[in-house]
Design a protein around this motif. Structure first.
Motif, short mmCIF file in Angstrom:
data_model
loop_
_atom_site.label_atom_id
_atom_site.label_comp_id
_atom_site.label_asym_id
_atom_site.label_seq_id
_atom_site.Cartn_x
_atom_site.Cartn_y
_atom_site.Cartn_z
N MET A 58 36.60 19.85 3.67
CA MET A 58 35.70 20.11 4.97
C MET A 58 35.67 19.16 5.99
O MET A 58 34.68 18.50 6.13
CB MET A 58 34.10 20.51 4.37
CG MET A 58 34.11 21.45 3.33
SD MET A 58 34.50 23.13 4.10
CE MET A 58 33.11 23.53 5.29
N LEU A 59 36.75 18.90 6.50
CA LEU A 59 36.96 17.78 7.54
C LEU A 59 35.89 18.04 8.57
O LEU A 59 35.59 16.83 9.15
CB LEU A 59 38.39 17.34 7.87
CG LEU A 59 39.37 17.17 6.86
CD1 LEU A 59 40.70 17.31 7.10
CD2 LEU A 59 39.25 15.74 6.18
N HIS A 60 36.07 19.04 9.27
CA HIS A 60 35.22 19.39 10.38
C HIS A 60 33.49 19.17 10.47
O HIS A 60 33.06 18.91 11.31
CB HIS A 60 35.48 20.64 10.93
CG HIS A 60 35.21 21.72 10.02
ND1 HIS A 60 35.73 22.13 8.80
CD2 HIS A 60 34.09 22.60 9.81
CE1 HIS A 60 35.15 23.08 8.15
NE2 HIS A 60 33.99 23.42 8.79
N TYR A 61 33.40 19.24 8.79
CA TYR A 61 32.02 18.89 8.61
C TYR A 61 31.92 17.55 8.24
O TYR A 61 30.85 16.73 8.68
CB TYR A 61 31.53 19.77 7.42
CG TYR A 61 30.19 19.52 6.99
CD1 TYR A 61 28.99 19.97 7.70
CD2 TYR A 61 30.02 18.92 6.19
CE1 TYR A 61 27.85 20.00 7.25
CE2 TYR A 61 28.56 18.87 5.36
CZ TYR A 61 27.51 19.16 6.44
OH TYR A 61 26.24 19.07 5.74
N GLU A 68 39.11 11.70 2.44
CA GLU A 68 38.46 12.99 2.73
C GLU A 68 38.80 14.25 1.92
O GLU A 68 40.04 14.14 1.48
CB GLU A 68 38.42 13.26 4.13
CG GLU A 68 37.72 12.23 5.26
CD GLU A 68 36.28 11.87 4.72
OE1 GLU A 68 35.52 13.04 4.23
OE2 GLU A 68 35.82 10.85 4.71
N ARG A 112 33.89 15.00 8.78
CA ARG A 112 34.28 13.79 9.56
C ARG A 112 34.81 14.49 11.14
O ARG A 112 35.73 14.24 11.56
CB ARG A 112 35.82 13.23 9.17
CG ARG A 112 35.53 12.19 7.93
CD ARG A 112 34.98 11.19 8.31
NE ARG A 112 35.29 10.63 9.15
CZ ARG A 112 36.24 9.76 9.30
NH1 ARG A 112 36.93 9.32 8.09
NH2 ARG A 112 36.94 9.00 10.54
N GLY A 113 33.71 15.21 11.65
CA GLY A 113 33.84 15.73 12.95
C GLY A 113 34.17 14.68 13.94
O GLY A 113 34.88 14.93 14.77
N ASP A 114 33.67 13.22 13.92
CA ASP A 114 34.07 12.45 14.61
C ASP A 114 35.71 12.09 14.63
O ASP A 114 36.23 11.47 15.64
CB ASP A 114 33.39 11.41 14.14
CG ASP A 114 33.93 10.53 12.91
OD1 ASP A 114 33.70 11.47 11.93
OD2 ASP A 114 34.24 9.19 12.55
N ILE A 125 37.96 14.13 14.45
CA ILE A 125 38.63 15.63 14.84
C ILE A 125 38.70 15.58 16.31
O ILE A 125 37.62 15.39 16.96
CB ILE A 125 38.04 16.88 14.22
CG1 ILE A 125 38.34 16.69 12.68
CG2 ILE A 125 38.82 17.97 14.63
CD1 ILE A 125 37.90 17.80 11.92
#
Length: 86
Positions: free
Chosen positions: A77-80, A74, A82-84, A86
């Motif tokens: 923008m991990l929160h966008y 990744e 790969r929100g799953d 986090i």
């Protein structure tokens, strides 16, 4: 919407924020050791904005008991992206 970002007042505000950032980051870094919340620092292994070794690891080791995790495929923008995770 884009034109609002080009207003002189907005450009001045962004410049002021950018100029203040290094001093504020240094001031806040001194407080990291006081954090008492459970902390997990998650970095993107392909992040081209933040250098994980220089910034994420340093932050994680500054917070008592913090865990550090890298999502190797990744970017920033991990929160966008790969929100799953986090």
């Amino acid at each position: 919407v884009f034109e609002f970002g080009l207003r002189p007042s907005q450009l001045r505000a962004q410049g002021a924020d950018g100029a203040a950032m290094p001093g504020e980051a240094k001031r806040l870094a001194a407080l990291y050791r006081e954090l008492k919340t459970r902390t997990v620092v998650i970095a993107g292994g392909r992040d081209k904005i933040v250098n994980a070794e220089k910034q994420s690891v340093r932050f994680a080791t500054s917070v008592p008991g913090a865990a550090y995790r890298v999502l190797s495929d990744e970017g920033h923008m991990l929160h966008y992206a790969r929100g799953d995770a986090i």
